[in-house]
Design a protein around this motif. Sequence first.
Motif, PDB file in Angstrom:
ATOM      1  N   SER A 237      12.785  57.941  -6.073  1.00  0.00           N
ATOM      2  CA  SER A 237      12.506  58.979  -7.054  1.00  0.00           C
ATOM      3  C   SER A 237      13.671  59.109  -8.022  1.00  0.00           C
ATOM      4  N   GLN A 238      13.382  59.667  -9.204  1.00  0.00           N
ATOM      5  CA  GLN A 238      14.447  59.847 -10.188  1.00  0.00           C
ATOM      6  C   GLN A 238      15.408  60.941  -9.747  1.00  0.00           C
ATOM      7  N   ARG A 239      14.909  61.909  -8.998  1.00  0.00           N
ATOM      8  CA  ARG A 239      15.794  62.969  -8.494  1.00  0.00           C
ATOM      9  C   ARG A 239      16.865  62.371  -7.586  1.00  0.00           C
ATOM     10  N   THR A 240      16.455  61.495  -6.658  1.00  0.00           N
ATOM     11  CA  THR A 240      17.431  60.843  -5.775  1.00  0.00           C
ATOM     12  C   THR A 240      18.394  59.981  -6.579  1.00  0.00           C
ATOM     13  N   PHE A 241      17.851  59.231  -7.533  1.00  0.00           N
ATOM     14  CA  PHE A 241      18.679  58.375  -8.381  1.00  0.00           C
ATOM     15  C   PHE A 241      19.733  59.191  -9.125  1.00  0.00           C
ATOM     16  N   ASN A 242      19.316  60.277  -9.765  1.00  0.00           N
ATOM     17  CA  ASN A 242      20.259  61.106 -10.515  1.00  0.00           C
ATOM     18  C   ASN A 242      21.343  61.688  -9.609  1.00  0.00           C
ATOM     19  N   ARG A 243      20.935  62.117  -8.417  1.00  0.00           N
ATOM     20  CA  ARG A 243      21.907  62.709  -7.488  1.00  0.00           C
ATOM     21  C   ARG A 243      22.940  61.679  -7.038  1.00  0.00           C
ATOM     22  N   VAL A 244      22.467  60.518  -6.593  1.00  0.00           N
ATOM     23  CA  VAL A 244      23.374  59.481  -6.103  1.00  0.00           C
ATOM     24  C   VAL A 244      24.265  58.969  -7.238  1.00  0.00           C
ATOM     25  N   PHE A 245      23.683  58.836  -8.429  1.00  0.00           N
ATOM     26  CA  PHE A 245      24.441  58.348  -9.591  1.00  0.00           C
ATOM     27  C   PHE A 245      25.577  59.312  -9.924  1.00  0.00           C
ATOM     28  N   LYS A 246      25.281  60.611  -9.968  1.00  0.00           N
ATOM     29  CA  LYS A 246      26.303  61.607 -10.304  1.00  0.00           C
ATOM     30  C   LYS A 246      27.386  61.691  -9.236  1.00  0.00           C
ATOM     31  N   GLU A 247      26.995  61.503  -7.970  1.00  0.00           N
ATOM     32  CA  GLU A 247      27.979  61.525  -6.883  1.00  0.00           C
ATOM     33  C   GLU A 247      29.007  60.419  -7.050  1.00  0.00           C
ATOM     34  N   ARG A 248      28.556  59.260  -7.541  1.00  0.00           N
ATOM     35  CA  ARG A 248      29.475  58.127  -7.682  1.00  0.00           C
ATOM     36  C   ARG A 248      30.226  58.147  -9.006  1.00  0.00           C
ATOM     37  N   TYR A 249      29.530  58.416 -10.124  1.00  0.00           N
ATOM     38  CA  TYR A 249      30.147  58.259 -11.442  1.00  0.00           C
ATOM     39  C   TYR A 249      30.530  59.580 -12.106  1.00  0.00           C
ATOM     40  N   LYS A 250      30.123  60.709 -11.511  1.00  0.00           N
ATOM     41  CA  LYS A 250      30.470  62.043 -12.014  1.00  0.00           C
ATOM     42  C   LYS A 250      29.815  62.385 -13.345  1.00  0.00           C
ATOM     43  N   ILE A 251      28.898  61.553 -13.821  1.00  0.00           N
ATOM     44  CA  ILE A 251      28.126  61.833 -15.020  1.00  0.00           C
ATOM     45  C   ILE A 251      26.681  61.404 -14.793  1.00  0.00           C
ATOM     46  N   SER A 252      25.793  61.829 -15.672  1.00  0.00           N
ATOM     47  CA  SER A 252      24.383  61.474 -15.536  1.00  0.00           C
ATOM     48  C   SER A 252      24.151  60.050 -16.043  1.00  0.00           C
ATOM     49  N   PRO A 253      23.030  59.425 -15.648  1.00  0.00           N
ATOM     50  CA  PRO A 253      22.720  58.077 -16.152  1.00  0.00           C
ATOM     51  C   PRO A 253      22.660  58.012 -17.684  1.00  0.00           C
ATOM     52  N   SER A 254      22.090  59.039 -18.317  1.00  0.00           N
ATOM     53  CA  SER A 254      21.987  59.024 -19.782  1.00  0.00           C
ATOM     54  C   SER A 254      23.360  59.120 -20.436  1.00  0.00           C
ATOM     55  N   ASP A 255      24.248  59.943 -19.873  1.00  0.00           N
ATOM     56  CA  ASP A 255      25.610  60.041 -20.409  1.00  0.00           C
ATOM     57  C   ASP A 255      26.374  58.743 -20.188  1.00  0.00           C
ATOM     58  N   TYR A 256      26.133  58.099 -19.049  1.00  0.00           N
ATOM     59  CA  TYR A 256      26.773  56.814 -18.776  1.00  0.00           C
ATOM     60  C   TYR A 256      26.372  55.796 -19.828  1.00  0.00           C
ATOM     61  N   ARG A 257      25.071  55.731 -20.144  1.00  0.00           N
ATOM     62  CA  ARG A 257      24.582  54.787 -21.156  1.00  0.00           C
ATOM     63  C   ARG A 257      25.227  55.082 -22.514  1.00  0.00           C
ATOM     64  N   SER A 258      25.326  56.330 -22.887  1.00  0.00           N
ATOM     65  CA  SER A 258      25.920  56.698 -24.179  1.00  0.00           C
ATOM     66  C   SER A 258      27.385  56.286 -24.238  1.00  0.00           C
ATOM     67  N   THR A 259      28.109  56.480 -23.144  1.00  0.00           N
ATOM     68  CA  THR A 259      29.523  56.108 -23.090  1.00  0.00           C
ATOM     69  C   THR A 259      29.693  54.601 -23.226  1.00  0.00           C
ATOM     70  N   CYS A 260      28.833  53.829 -22.567  1.00  0.00           N
ATOM     71  CA  CYS A 260      28.912  52.365 -22.636  1.00  0.00           C
ATOM     72  C   CYS A 260      28.657  51.870 -24.052  1.00  0.00           C
ATOM     73  N   VAL A 261      27.705  52.475 -24.731  1.00  0.00           N
ATOM     74  CA  VAL A 261      27.401  52.078 -26.109  1.00  0.00           C
ATOM     75  C   VAL A 261      28.603  52.324 -27.005  1.00  0.00           C
ATOM     76  N   LYS A 262      29.268  53.462 -26.840  1.00  0.00           N
ATOM     77  CA  LYS A 262      30.447  53.776 -27.640  1.00  0.00           C
ATOM     78  C   LYS A 262      31.577  52.783 -27.378  1.00  0.00           C
ATOM     79  N   GLU A 263      31.763  52.405 -26.104  1.00  0.00           N
ATOM     80  CA  GLU A 263      32.827  51.460 -25.752  1.00  0.00           C
ATOM     81  C   GLU A 263      32.570  50.089 -26.357  1.00  0.00           C
ATOM     82  N   MET A 264      31.299  49.660 -26.367  1.00  0.00           N
ATOM     83  CA  MET A 264      30.970  48.340 -26.914  1.00  0.00           C
ATOM     84  C   MET A 264      31.160  48.295 -28.426  1.00  0.00           C
ATOM     85  N   LEU A 265      30.998  49.440 -29.071  1.00  0.00           N
ATOM     86  CA  LEU A 265      31.158  49.488 -30.520  1.00  0.00           C
ATOM     87  C   LEU A 265      32.615  49.664 -30.934  1.00  0.00           C
ATOM     88  N   SER A 266      33.465  50.029 -29.976  1.00  0.00           N
ATOM     89  CA  SER A 266      34.881  50.265 -30.315  1.00  0.00           C
ATOM     90  C   SER A 266      35.659  48.961 -30.420  1.00  0.00           C
TER      91      SER A 266
END
Length: 266
Positions: A237-266
Amino acid sequence: MQLKYVDTKEEIIAINRKSKHIEPHLHNALEIVCVTSGALELGVGQELYHMDKGDIGFVFPDVIHHYQVLTPGVNKATYLIASPFTIAKFADIMQSMAPEYPIIKAEKVEPEVYRVINAILETEQSDITVAQAYLQIVLARCIGKLNLVEKSNVGSNDLIYQTVSYISANFKKKFSLEEMAKDLGVSKYVLSRIFSKTFHKNFNQYLNDARLNHACHRLENTSDSITNICLDSGFESQRTFNRVFKERYKISPSDYRSTCVKEMLS
């Protein structure tokens, strides 16, 4: 950039980004990495190969590999990941063979190969057939420079290697420690000790890490929806995914994607 045939899983992913540590894993796609800045360590099986700027590494389908960044400064590389369908006539070769030494050093790479790799990066989303043609040129110019051996010769039969291989091949499915142990022909207690003493985590933690690593790869390199990425990575489920993702990376999957895009453009 993700080039994809409509309504299929056949795709070519092409991206130039900062290099980072990636844990041992495998997939059924061909992976080509070309160092564009700094250096990178490519691990295949139990060996580690150093790569400098201009070196190109080849990881054939279903070969366990990983990456390490040990050099300070800016380390970048172009990564090409191609599904079996897109590598056409080379797919049969890659089914049973693998490079004994997976790196072609820069001095042995023809200039045309770099131009073609850049052309793949610049190919429009709708032109996957063009990207596939470019990929054939890269393979035609490079495969002959690699000494190919039976794929079994680049791996290992020890239990640690089998454990990594099993998880990498099956993390999208639902299975238990007991089922995995039965498939590997060992007791669940032996397998449990492998996870705790070698990987310093339990079975569920290791399995979730494999799923999260795959999800991060999809978030970084594709425009797939987070729901599809969640399900494709083996989460129920997406609820489990979001929970496990935040536990490991401290941010949501959508925020992670946004951060990666910014890094690739830098």
